[in-house]
Scaffold this motif. Structure first.
Motif, PDB file in Angstrom:
ATOM      1  N   UNK A   1     -16.736   4.743 -54.431  1.00 21.87           N
ATOM      2  CA  UNK A   1     -17.934   4.222 -55.099  1.00 21.87           C
ATOM      3  C   UNK A   1     -18.251   5.060 -56.330  1.00 21.87           C
ATOM      4  N   UNK A   2     -18.196   6.383 -56.170  1.00 18.64           N
ATOM      5  CA  UNK A   2     -18.454   7.278 -57.296  1.00 18.64           C
ATOM      6  C   UNK A   2     -17.442   7.068 -58.413  1.00 18.64           C
ATOM      7  N   UNK A   3     -16.169   6.961 -58.058  1.00 20.22           N
ATOM      8  CA  UNK A   3     -15.126   6.754 -59.070  1.00 20.22           C
ATOM      9  C   UNK A   3     -15.268   5.384 -59.731  1.00 20.22           C
ATOM     10  N   UNK A   4     -15.675   4.375 -58.952  1.00 22.63           N
ATOM     11  CA  UNK A   4     -15.885   3.047 -59.521  1.00 22.63           C
ATOM     12  C   UNK A   4     -17.009   3.049 -60.550  1.00 22.63           C
ATOM     13  N   UNK A   5     -18.106   3.743 -60.236  1.00 20.30           N
ATOM     14  CA  UNK A   5     -19.203   3.854 -61.191  1.00 20.30           C
ATOM     15  C   UNK A   5     -18.759   4.598 -62.446  1.00 20.30           C
ATOM     16  N   UNK A   6     -17.960   5.644 -62.238  1.00 21.53           N
ATOM     17  CA  UNK A   6     -17.484   6.438 -63.377  1.00 21.53           C
ATOM     18  C   UNK A   6     -16.571   5.620 -64.278  1.00 21.53           C
ATOM     19  N   UNK A   7     -15.582   4.971 -63.687  1.00 20.61           N
ATOM     20  CA  UNK A   7     -14.626   4.203 -64.480  1.00 20.61           C
ATOM     21  C   UNK A   7     -15.291   3.005 -65.158  1.00 20.61           C
ATOM     22  N   UNK A   8     -16.144   2.301 -64.412  1.00 23.05           N
ATOM     23  CA  UNK A   8     -16.838   1.153 -64.993  1.00 23.05           C
ATOM     24  C   UNK A   8     -17.739   1.563 -66.154  1.00 23.05           C
ATOM     25  N   UNK A   9     -18.530   2.613 -65.940  1.00 25.93           N
ATOM     26  CA  UNK A   9     -19.423   3.080 -66.997  1.00 25.93           C
ATOM     27  C   UNK A   9     -18.679   3.600 -68.205  1.00 25.93           C
TER      28      UNK A   9
ATOM     29  N   UNK B   1      -8.322   8.217 -81.836  1.00 22.19           N
ATOM     30  CA  UNK B   1      -8.239   8.472 -80.393  1.00 22.19           C
ATOM     31  C   UNK B   1      -7.696   9.866 -80.115  1.00 22.19           C
ATOM     32  N   UNK B   2      -6.719  10.301 -80.911  1.00 16.57           N
ATOM     33  CA  UNK B   2      -6.151  11.641 -80.737  1.00 16.57           C
ATOM     34  C   UNK B   2      -7.221  12.696 -80.982  1.00 16.57           C
ATOM     35  N   UNK B   3      -8.041  12.483 -82.003  1.00 17.99           N
ATOM     36  CA  UNK B   3      -9.078  13.457 -82.352  1.00 17.99           C
ATOM     37  C   UNK B   3     -10.199  13.480 -81.319  1.00 17.99           C
ATOM     38  N   UNK B   4     -10.566  12.304 -80.820  1.00 19.59           N
ATOM     39  CA  UNK B   4     -11.747  12.192 -79.957  1.00 19.59           C
ATOM     40  C   UNK B   4     -11.455  12.475 -78.491  1.00 19.59           C
ATOM     41  N   UNK B   5     -10.193  12.451 -78.073  1.00 19.76           N
ATOM     42  CA  UNK B   5      -9.861  12.550 -76.648  1.00 19.76           C
ATOM     43  C   UNK B   5     -10.454  13.770 -75.948  1.00 19.76           C
ATOM     44  N   UNK B   6     -10.346  15.000 -76.492  1.00 16.37           N
ATOM     45  CA  UNK B   6     -10.924  16.155 -75.775  1.00 16.37           C
ATOM     46  C   UNK B   6     -12.413  15.997 -75.480  1.00 16.37           C
ATOM     47  N   UNK B   7     -13.172  15.510 -76.473  1.00 10.46           N
ATOM     48  CA  UNK B   7     -14.610  15.318 -76.263  1.00 10.46           C
ATOM     49  C   UNK B   7     -14.877  14.197 -75.275  1.00 10.46           C
ATOM     50  N   UNK B   8     -14.080  13.140 -75.337  1.00 11.44           N
ATOM     51  CA  UNK B   8     -14.274  12.013 -74.418  1.00 11.44           C
ATOM     52  C   UNK B   8     -14.004  12.425 -72.976  1.00 11.44           C
ATOM     53  N   UNK B   9     -13.048  13.323 -72.770  1.00 10.52           N
ATOM     54  CA  UNK B   9     -12.769  13.806 -71.410  1.00 10.52           C
ATOM     55  C   UNK B   9     -13.964  14.579 -70.875  1.00 10.52           C
ATOM     56  N   UNK B  10     -14.569  15.419 -71.709  1.00 14.74           N
ATOM     57  CA  UNK B  10     -15.769  16.146 -71.287  1.00 14.74           C
ATOM     58  C   UNK B  10     -16.909  15.186 -70.958  1.00 14.74           C
ATOM     59  N   UNK B  11     -17.006  14.117 -71.757  1.00 16.10           N
ATOM     60  CA  UNK B  11     -18.032  13.103 -71.495  1.00 16.10           C
ATOM     61  C   UNK B  11     -17.776  12.412 -70.166  1.00 16.10           C
ATOM     62  N   UNK B  12     -16.508  12.156 -69.861  1.00 18.48           N
ATOM     63  CA  UNK B  12     -16.152  11.522 -68.589  1.00 18.48           C
ATOM     64  C   UNK B  12     -16.546  12.401 -67.406  1.00 18.48           C
ATOM     65  N   UNK B  13     -16.348  13.700 -67.544  1.00 23.29           N
ATOM     66  CA  UNK B  13     -16.748  14.627 -66.479  1.00 23.29           C
ATOM     67  C   UNK B  13     -18.265  14.588 -66.302  1.00 23.29           C
ATOM     68  N   UNK B  14     -18.986  14.560 -67.419  1.00 20.09           N
ATOM     69  CA  UNK B  14     -20.445  14.482 -67.332  1.00 20.09           C
ATOM     70  C   UNK B  14     -20.914  13.202 -66.675  1.00 20.09           C
ATOM     71  N   UNK B  15     -20.237  12.096 -66.974  1.00 25.39           N
ATOM     72  CA  UNK B  15     -20.607  10.826 -66.349  1.00 25.39           C
ATOM     73  C   UNK B  15     -20.335  10.854 -64.853  1.00 25.39           C
TER      74      UNK B  15
ATOM     75  N   UNK C   1     -17.571  17.353 -56.087  1.00 24.30           N
ATOM     76  CA  UNK C   1     -17.733  17.078 -57.519  1.00 24.30           C
ATOM     77  C   UNK C   1     -16.930  18.077 -58.357  1.00 24.30           C
ATOM     78  N   UNK C   2     -16.948  19.311 -57.943  1.00 22.72           N
ATOM     79  CA  UNK C   2     -16.198  20.362 -58.648  1.00 22.72           C
ATOM     80  C   UNK C   2     -14.706  20.036 -58.640  1.00 22.72           C
ATOM     81  N   UNK C   3     -14.193  19.657 -57.478  1.00 20.42           N
ATOM     82  CA  UNK C   3     -12.780  19.317 -57.366  1.00 20.42           C
ATOM     83  C   UNK C   3     -12.419  18.107 -58.223  1.00 20.42           C
ATOM     84  N   UNK C   4     -13.270  17.093 -58.218  1.00 20.47           N
ATOM     85  CA  UNK C   4     -13.020  15.893 -59.026  1.00 20.47           C
ATOM     86  C   UNK C   4     -13.023  16.242 -60.509  1.00 20.47           C
ATOM     87  N   UNK C   5     -13.943  17.098 -60.930  1.00 17.91           N
ATOM     88  CA  UNK C   5     -14.004  17.507 -62.328  1.00 17.91           C
ATOM     89  C   UNK C   5     -12.740  18.256 -62.747  1.00 17.91           C
ATOM     90  N   UNK C   6     -12.213  19.087 -61.862  1.00 22.24           N
ATOM     91  CA  UNK C   6     -10.982  19.815 -62.155  1.00 22.24           C
ATOM     92  C   UNK C   6      -9.819  18.842 -62.328  1.00 22.24           C
TER      93      UNK C   6
END
Length: 262
Positions: free
Chosen positions: A41-49, A175-189, A229-234
């Motif tokens: 459920x958590x991963x579904x919310x993350x991926x969908x959002x 996309x190449x430039x933005x990917x590192x920041x987008x990954x951090x955003x994904x962790x925050x979401x 959550x820590x493990x998922x973020x890693x």
């Protein structure tokens, strides 16, 4: 993973842990398999959002860059509102506001939409997507502006249309430039999805609360969900680094070295 944790060896490990009255280490690890049942459920919310948020963010960025008439002022107000209000408030507005809007459409146009059958996950993903888009749009806009203007001019000289330039030149390079920041955003979401329990969605944090309410071991259960959550973020961070390496554009020196090896 849950089946592995439910195996006999894990239960034996849990039984060997101390079970104090003030603080129970056993309660921390005993809750992990049950909390993990809500990981999808958590991963579904993350991926969908994140997916819908990324599409909205790209749209917001293009509208702002091109100053599209009529649409740009609306986009500016929407982004300002989303940045200026808490995501929890946005979640509640989505949870209660979308059904009211659909009911109004039913009454105005004689529609027969079954509003009560819409799952709460839809409202939560909508709120998370718009919230992500408000912040990610600036990341994408900056990445688009950082694309080499020479490549854009070369594409124009080849007769490409604006949409072709965006699809073939601007978006791939941005996309190449933005990917590192987008990954951090994904962790925050991923961590932000813990707010979905306010909309009646039983994800990992809500499951931890339910377990804590049974034996009042709230502190231990919250440690359990924090570890997950820590493990998922890693894992997301590791996956993000893998994507960065795959998308990285080789330098001229690397290309020269590769050519010499060939």
């Amino acid at each position: 993973m849950n089946s592995v944790l439910a195996a006999g060896w894990y239960q034996g490990f849990v039984d060997s842990l101390p079970d104090g009255r003030l603080f129970s280490v056993r309660a921390v690890f005993d809750a992990i398999p049950t909390i993990l049942e809500q990981l999808p459920v958590t991963l579904g919310l993350t991926l969908g959002g994140s997916l819908f948020g990324l599409l909205l963010a790209l749209l917001f960025a293009i509208v702002k860059l091109n100053r599209v008439r009529i649409i740009y002022p609306i986009q500016a107000v929407v982004v300002s509102f989303l940045r200026g209000t808490p995501v929890l408030v946005q979640l509640m507005l989505s949870y209660y506001g979308i059904p009211l809007l659909l009911k109004a459409l039913n009454q105005s146009y004689g529609l027969n939409w079954q509003i009560n059958q819409i799952p709460a996950v839809v409202f939560a993903i909508t709120a998370f997507a718009f919230n992500e888009a408000a912040y990610t749009s600036e990341t994408i806009r900056a990445a688009i502006l950082a694309v080499n203007s020479g490549e854009i001019e070369a594409a124009k000289s080849l007769g490409m249309t604006s949409s072709q330039i965006y699809r073939r030149v601007i978006i791939p390079n941005a996309a190449v430039i933005a990917t590192p920041t987008l990954i951090n955003t994904l962790i925050g979401l991923t961590k932000g999805t813990s707010l979905a329990f306010n909309a009646g969605i039983v994800e990992m944090f809500a499951q931890a609360q339910i377990l804590g309410g049974r034996d009042y071991r709230y502190f231990e259960r919250f440690i359990s969900v924090a570890l997950i959550y820590w493990a998922v973020s890693i894992v997301i961070e590791f996956f993000g680094r893998f994507i960065e390496r795959k998308m990285a554009i080789p330098s001229s020196e690397e290309l020269q070295v590769g050519g010499q090896h060939d």
